[in-house]
Design a protein around this motif. Structure first.
Motif, PDB file in Angstrom:
ATOM      1  N   MET A  48       0.837  -1.193   0.000  1.00 13.94           N
ATOM      2  CA  MET A  48       0.000   0.000   0.000  1.00 13.94           C
ATOM      3  C   MET A  48       0.876   1.249   0.000  1.00 13.94           C
ATOM      4  O   MET A  48       1.976   1.251   0.557  1.00 13.94           O
ATOM      5  CB  MET A  48      -0.923   0.006   1.230  1.00 13.94           C
ATOM      6  CG  MET A  48      -1.798   1.247   1.340  1.00 13.94           C
ATOM      7  SD  MET A  48      -2.968   1.186   2.711  1.00 13.94           S
ATOM      8  CE  MET A  48      -4.141  -0.010   2.064  1.00 13.94           C
ATOM      9  N   GLU A  49       0.384   2.309  -0.624  1.00 11.14           N
ATOM     10  CA  GLU A  49       1.090   3.584  -0.644  1.00 11.14           C
ATOM     11  C   GLU A  49       0.361   4.564   0.267  1.00 11.14           C
ATOM     12  O   GLU A  49      -0.820   4.846   0.079  1.00 11.14           O
ATOM     13  CB  GLU A  49       1.157   4.119  -2.071  1.00 11.14           C
ATOM     14  CG  GLU A  49       2.012   5.363  -2.221  1.00 11.14           C
ATOM     15  CD  GLU A  49       2.228   5.749  -3.676  1.00 11.14           C
ATOM     16  OE1 GLU A  49       3.003   5.048  -4.362  1.00 11.14           O
ATOM     17  OE2 GLU A  49       1.609   6.727  -4.124  1.00 11.14           O
ATOM     18  N   LEU A  50       1.065   5.070   1.277  1.00 13.88           N
ATOM     19  CA  LEU A  50       0.490   5.995   2.248  1.00 13.88           C
ATOM     20  C   LEU A  50       1.058   7.385   2.030  1.00 13.88           C
ATOM     21  O   LEU A  50       2.252   7.539   1.757  1.00 13.88           O
ATOM     22  CB  LEU A  50       0.812   5.552   3.677  1.00 13.88           C
ATOM     23  CG  LEU A  50       0.461   4.120   4.073  1.00 13.88           C
ATOM     24  CD1 LEU A  50       0.955   3.836   5.480  1.00 13.88           C
ATOM     25  CD2 LEU A  50      -1.033   3.894   3.979  1.00 13.88           C
ATOM     26  N   ASN A  51       0.211   8.396   2.173  1.00 15.10           N
ATOM     27  CA  ASN A  51       0.649   9.783   2.088  1.00 15.10           C
ATOM     28  C   ASN A  51       0.433  10.459   3.435  1.00 15.10           C
ATOM     29  O   ASN A  51      -0.644  10.351   4.024  1.00 15.10           O
ATOM     30  CB  ASN A  51      -0.137  10.533   1.011  1.00 15.10           C
ATOM     31  CG  ASN A  51       0.369  10.237  -0.384  1.00 15.10           C
ATOM     32  OD1 ASN A  51       1.275  10.888  -0.883  1.00 15.10           O
ATOM     33  ND2 ASN A  51      -0.221   9.227  -1.014  1.00 15.10           N
ATOM     34  N   LEU A  52       1.454  11.151   3.915  1.00 11.52           N
ATOM     35  CA  LEU A  52       1.336  11.902   5.159  1.00 11.52           C
ATOM     36  C   LEU A  52       2.087  13.216   5.010  1.00 11.52           C
ATOM     37  O   LEU A  52       3.278  13.227   4.692  1.00 11.52           O
ATOM     38  CB  LEU A  52       1.917  11.113   6.335  1.00 11.52           C
ATOM     39  CG  LEU A  52       1.861  11.833   7.691  1.00 11.52           C
ATOM     40  CD1 LEU A  52       0.414  12.015   8.147  1.00 11.52           C
ATOM     41  CD2 LEU A  52       2.666  11.089   8.747  1.00 11.52           C
ATOM     42  N   THR A  53       1.377  14.317   5.246  1.00 13.92           N
ATOM     43  CA  THR A  53       1.999  15.636   5.205  1.00 13.92           C
ATOM     44  C   THR A  53       2.125  16.174   6.619  1.00 13.92           C
ATOM     45  O   THR A  53       1.147  16.240   7.362  1.00 13.92           O
ATOM     46  CB  THR A  53       1.174  16.611   4.344  1.00 13.92           C
ATOM     47  OG1 THR A  53       1.113  16.113   3.004  1.00 13.92           O
ATOM     48  CG2 THR A  53       1.815  17.988   4.331  1.00 13.92           C
ATOM     49  N   LYS A  85      -4.286  -0.256   6.362  1.00 17.50           N
ATOM     50  CA  LYS A  85      -5.108   0.947   6.357  1.00 17.50           C
ATOM     51  C   LYS A  85      -4.291   2.122   5.839  1.00 17.50           C
ATOM     52  O   LYS A  85      -3.066   2.137   5.934  1.00 17.50           O
ATOM     53  CB  LYS A  85      -5.629   1.252   7.767  1.00 17.50           C
ATOM     54  CG  LYS A  85      -6.620   0.232   8.300  1.00 17.50           C
ATOM     55  CD  LYS A  85      -7.198   0.693   9.634  1.00 17.50           C
ATOM     56  CE  LYS A  85      -8.243  -0.272  10.151  1.00 17.50           C
ATOM     57  NZ  LYS A  85      -8.831   0.181  11.435  1.00 17.50           N
ATOM     58  N   ASP A  86      -4.997   3.136   5.307  1.00 19.31           N
ATOM     59  CA  ASP A  86      -4.284   4.275   4.743  1.00 19.31           C
ATOM     60  C   ASP A  86      -4.380   5.524   5.610  1.00 19.31           C
ATOM     61  O   ASP A  86      -3.935   6.599   5.207  1.00 19.31           O
ATOM     62  CB  ASP A  86      -4.784   4.590   3.332  1.00 19.31           C
ATOM     63  CG  ASP A  86      -6.266   4.945   3.297  1.00 19.31           C
ATOM     64  OD1 ASP A  86      -6.901   4.968   4.374  1.00 19.31           O
ATOM     65  OD2 ASP A  86      -6.780   5.198   2.195  1.00 19.31           O
ATOM     66  N   ASP A  87      -4.955   5.398   6.819  1.00 17.74           N
ATOM     67  CA  ASP A  87      -5.070   6.569   7.683  1.00 17.74           C
ATOM     68  C   ASP A  87      -4.150   6.436   8.893  1.00 17.74           C
ATOM     69  O   ASP A  87      -3.645   5.357   9.204  1.00 17.74           O
ATOM     70  CB  ASP A  87      -6.519   6.773   8.139  1.00 17.74           C
ATOM     71  CG  ASP A  87      -7.079   5.550   8.859  1.00 17.74           C
ATOM     72  OD1 ASP A  87      -6.530   4.444   8.670  1.00 17.74           O
ATOM     73  OD2 ASP A  87      -8.056   5.699   9.611  1.00 17.74           O
ATOM     74  N   PHE A  88      -3.937   7.566   9.572  1.00 19.02           N
ATOM     75  CA  PHE A  88      -3.075   7.618  10.745  1.00 19.02           C
ATOM     76  C   PHE A  88      -3.874   8.062  11.962  1.00 19.02           C
ATOM     77  O   PHE A  88      -4.790   8.881  11.856  1.00 19.02           O
ATOM     78  CB  PHE A  88      -1.937   8.627  10.537  1.00 19.02           C
ATOM     79  CG  PHE A  88      -0.784   8.110   9.726  1.00 19.02           C
ATOM     80  CD1 PHE A  88       0.374   7.663  10.339  1.00 19.02           C
ATOM     81  CD2 PHE A  88      -0.858   8.081   8.339  1.00 19.02           C
ATOM     82  CE1 PHE A  88       1.441   7.196   9.596  1.00 19.02           C
ATOM     83  CE2 PHE A  88       0.203   7.616   7.584  1.00 19.02           C
ATOM     84  CZ  PHE A  88       1.357   7.172   8.210  1.00 19.02           C
ATOM     85  N   VAL A  89      -3.508   7.530  13.126  1.00 17.01           N
ATOM     86  CA  VAL A  89      -3.906   8.127  14.396  1.00 17.01           C
ATOM     87  C   VAL A  89      -2.661   8.792  14.963  1.00 17.01           C
ATOM     88  O   VAL A  89      -1.532   8.523  14.525  1.00 17.01           O
ATOM     89  CB  VAL A  89      -4.461   7.081  15.384  1.00 17.01           C
ATOM     90  CG1 VAL A  89      -5.686   6.400  14.804  1.00 17.01           C
ATOM     91  CG2 VAL A  89      -3.399   6.046  15.764  1.00 17.01           C
ATOM     92  N   ILE A  90      -2.847   9.683  15.932  1.00 18.72           N
ATOM     93  CA  ILE A  90      -1.703  10.322  16.572  1.00 18.72           C
ATOM     94  C   ILE A  90      -1.725  10.001  18.059  1.00 18.72           C
ATOM     95  O   ILE A  90      -2.787   9.970  18.689  1.00 18.72           O
ATOM     96  CB  ILE A  90      -1.686  11.846  16.324  1.00 18.72           C
ATOM     97  CG1 ILE A  90      -0.397  12.463  16.881  1.00 18.72           C
ATOM     98  CG2 ILE A  90      -2.914  12.533  16.882  1.00 18.72           C
ATOM     99  CD1 ILE A  90      -0.137  13.878  16.400  1.00 18.72           C
ATOM    100  N   ALA A  91      -0.555   9.719  18.594  1.00 18.76           N
ATOM    101  CA  ALA A  91      -0.402   9.481  20.024  1.00 18.76           C
ATOM    102  C   ALA A  91       0.545  10.531  20.588  1.00 18.76           C
ATOM    103  O   ALA A  91       1.505  10.944  19.930  1.00 18.76           O
ATOM    104  CB  ALA A  91       0.143   8.080  20.289  1.00 18.76           C
TER     105      ALA A  91
END
Length: 236
Positions: free
Chosen positions: A1-6, A20-26
């Motif tokens: 999978m290719e993930l994009n995060l800015t 999954k292609d989404d992020f959570v933040i801790a």
């Protein structure tokens, strides 16, 4: 999978086997990130806090999904606010074996890619535990893991994974950290690497310089960190 995060530091394209292609933040209890950086990084993401990490979350005006830890370093006013706002909390006796971060990682929703702050700064033993606990989390969950604040950032890459990074700030250094003996490639920097061996006993790929618009790194075997240090305390 290719993930994009800015992030405020720039844009990442991560190529891995995440589901999954989404992020959570801790937010953990180490060096507190700069408020504006955190607001930008956390916007639109579910937030999970380990102990003192809830302070930056509330300061930024966010409501976390979970507070986890022993609450020994959190200011009482923030604990009261969490109780008043009925934040889900898993609180433990301070006389415990696991660290607050380890407790949080064990209670995160599975398979979510993780952007985590409050990792850097302070004691080396805390940082060592944080980094290798996150390595274990990544291996166990097969997810993307990025440790970041406005000063430092590290992306964890397992065998077969790669990234492309387009900088949005000036950087003092780019380093490749072998967290296991690894084989890596790197381009877009002053010193490029092509299927080079990085050993934990001889970590030489330190303080490189970005020379191209896009930096590319591949981890062919092992487990390595792509580390960036911004040019100043605050992003330019």
């Amino acid at each position: 999978m290719e993930l994009n995060l800015t992030l405020p530091q720039g844009n990442f394209i991560l190529k891995n086997s995440a589901e999954k292609d989404d992020f959570v933040i801790a937010a953990a209890g180490g060096r507190k990130p700069e408020l504006l950086w955190f607001k930008k990084a956390a916007c639109g993401k579910k937030i999970y806090c380990a102990d003192r990490g809830i302070e930056i979350c509330f300061d930024a005006g966010f409501k976390p999904e979970l507070l986890c830890g022993d609450a020994d370093s959190t200011a009482p006013a923030y604990l009261k606010k969490a109780k008043d706002e009925k934040i889900k909390a898993l609180l433990f006796n301070p006389a415990k074996d696991d660290t607050d971060l380890q407790l949080l990682l064990n209670n995160l929703p599975l398979k979510n890619n993780l952007l985590i702050t409050g990792i850097w700064g302070g004691r080396f033993d805390h940082l060592y535990s944080n980094v290798f606990s996150l390595c274990s989390y990544k291996k166990r969950t097969n997810t993307a893991v990025i440790m970041a604040d406005e000063q430092e950032l590290m992306v964890l890459l397992a065998a077969g994974e790669s990234l492309e990074f387009t900088a949005g700030a000036d950087f003092k250094a780019l380093s490749l950290i072998p967290l296991e003996n690894s084989c890596v490639s790197l381009s877009g920097t002053r010193w490029s690497l092509k299927k080079a061996e990085l050993l934990t006993s001889y970590p030489y790929a330190i303080s490189n310089e970005i020379t191209s618009e896009v930096v590319k790194m591949s981890c062919h075997s092992g487990f390595a960190g792509f580390y960036l240090k911004t040019a100043g305390k605050e992003l330019l």
